[in-house]
Design an enzyme around this catalytic site. Structure first.
Site, short mmCIF file in Angstrom:
data_model
loop_
_atom_site.label_atom_id
_atom_site.label_comp_id
_atom_site.label_asym_id
_atom_site.label_seq_id
_atom_site.Cartn_x
_atom_site.Cartn_y
_atom_site.Cartn_z
N ASN A 15 -8.47 5.90 3.86
CA ASN A 15 -9.93 5.32 3.69
C ASN A 15 -10.28 4.68 4.97
O ASN A 15 -9.79 3.76 5.41
CB ASN A 15 -9.67 4.43 2.32
CG ASN A 15 -9.39 4.69 1.28
OD1 ASN A 15 -10.04 4.23 0.31
ND2 ASN A 15 -8.04 5.30 1.07
N ASN A 18 1.12 -1.26 0.19
CA ASN A 18 0.13 -0.01 -0.09
C ASN A 18 0.91 1.31 -0.08
O ASN A 18 1.53 1.55 0.94
CB ASN A 18 -0.75 -0.02 1.34
CG ASN A 18 -2.11 1.00 1.19
OD1 ASN A 18 -1.96 1.98 0.44
ND2 ASN A 18 -2.91 0.92 2.02
N CYS A 66 -2.88 6.68 6.16
CA CYS A 66 -4.13 6.26 6.82
C CYS A 66 -3.73 5.67 8.33
O CYS A 66 -3.37 6.49 9.29
CB CYS A 66 -4.90 4.88 6.18
SG CYS A 66 -6.34 4.86 6.58
N1 ING Z 1 -8.46 2.56 7.64
C1 ING Z 1 -8.43 2.78 8.75
C2 ING Z 1 -7.87 3.83 9.28
O1 ING Z 1 -6.73 3.54 10.30
C3 ING Z 1 -9.19 1.89 11.12
C4 ING Z 1 -8.68 1.44 9.65
C5 ING Z 1 -10.03 2.54 11.10
C6 ING Z 1 -8.31 1.24 12.12
C7 ING Z 1 -10.38 2.95 12.62
C8 ING Z 1 -8.57 1.47 13.44
C9 ING Z 1 -9.87 2.40 13.85
O2 ING Z 1 -8.11 4.93 9.37
C10 ING Z 1 -7.14 2.30 6.95
N2 ING Z 1 -7.10 2.23 5.57
O3 ING Z 1 -6.03 2.27 7.82
#
Ligand code: ING
Length: 315
Positions: free
Chosen positions: A197, A110, A172
């Protein structure tokens, strides 16, 4: 002395599973033109910007997964972005799924790149904090299979001197971890560029939706202030193939204040005149690392991976 770079976060609304890359690139080219017209010299596009957020599905067939990856960057569909960057004099950050053939084997990351105002590829970052899970978990309302589809990034957290400043990148989930900002901060970063995302709903445990936005913002505001750096974050958001992804693209100042924030969950440009010297006083006083950090007491941060509570009475 003010080294002002007008920067933009180019939020993207949903990208459908069958939306051609060329169509997404056209949306991004329009945002880049609008950013240039607004005086911007740098634009940040989201994580995995060229396709829908495919880790939300379990796909057993590797060829089906690989269809979401770029085998060259720039490639035929993305070259117009590089050409526009050169013609308009706008640098950009782009997140995408990278399929690389290195050391005689296929690697999948990624990835995010930094391209300067001459359209030259300046730097690459591969996502280190991969959230979610690697096995198919059918009981979930949707999957989050980044640990299945991507390898852990192998490039560390580098910074680059370009476009008049010191720039770093993350992706992210990286933005939630203080270590991300501190490693960049220890290299003098002046602007951290990132895409994300983020599903609005927590697929694992009931959590009020407003906390998603709080956690998204507070982690970047803290990281910005504690390292005296700008943070520019661009979402891919909206209802994407039946799963709602949060918006909230933002430009955060080194003071920790939110300088600009998106209001929609569609393609939207937010921009701000970012003085890259604004964080200087923070780096030289309250977070003057050389003067104040006591690394002799920080050993656990690196030596210990998981939390270990103290023994219970009598143990
Ligand atoms: N998405 C989310 C992020 O870290 C996540 C996954 C959301 C993890 C909320 C923990 C809490 O924003 C990605 N793609 O990392």
């Amino acid at each position: 002395m003010a080294r002002v770079v007008r920067m933009a976060a180019a939020q993207l609304g949903p990208v459908a599973r069958d939306e051609p890359r060329a169509a997404v690139v056209e949306r991004m080219r329009r945002l880049m033109r609008d950013a240039r017209a607004d005086g911007c010299r740098l634009i940040v596009f989201p994580e995995l910007a060229l396709t829908t957020f495919f880790p939300r599905w379990y796909m057993a067939n590797q060829a089906e997964v690989d269809a979401f990856f770029e085998v060259e960057m720039p490639g035929a569909e993305t070259r117009p972005l590089f050409e526009d960057a050169k013609r308009l004099g706008v640098g950009f950050h782009l997140g995408y799924a990278e399929l690389a053939r290195e050391g005689g084997r296929v690697r999948r990351f990624n990835t995010a790149i930094l391209v300067d105002t001459e359209g030259r590829l300046v730097g690459k970052y591969r996502k280190i904090h991969l959230p979610g899970h690697s096995a198919h978990e059918p009981q979930r309302p949707f999957q989050h299979l980044e640990k299945r589809y991507f390898e852990i990034g192998d490039l560390g957290f580098p910074v680059w001197r370009t476009m008049g400043g010191i720039f770093g990148m993350c992706i992210c989930n990286d933005r939630r971890w203080p270590e991300t900002y501190r490693v960049l901060g220890l290299q003098g970063v002046e602007a951290v560029l990132l895409g994300y995302n983020t599903p609005t709903v927590n697929a694992v445990i009931q959590e009020p939706a407003h906390l998603r936005m709080l956690h998204h913002l507070v982690t970047m505001q803290a990281g910005a202030y504690q390292n005296g750096t700008w943070v520019v974050a661009a979402a891919k958001c909206g209802m994407e193939d039946g799963v709602h992804m949060m918006g909230g693209s933002a430009i955060v100042a080194p003071t920790g204040e939110i300088a600009a924030q998106a209001k929609t969950e569609a393609d939207e440009l937010i921009a701000h005149d970012c003085d890259l010297d604004l964080g200087r006083y923070i780096k030289e006083t309250v977070f003057n690392f050389a003067q104040h950090r006591r690394t002799e007491y920080y050993g656990l941060i690196v030596e210990r991976v998981g939390m270990v509570p103290p023994p219970k009475d009598g143990q």
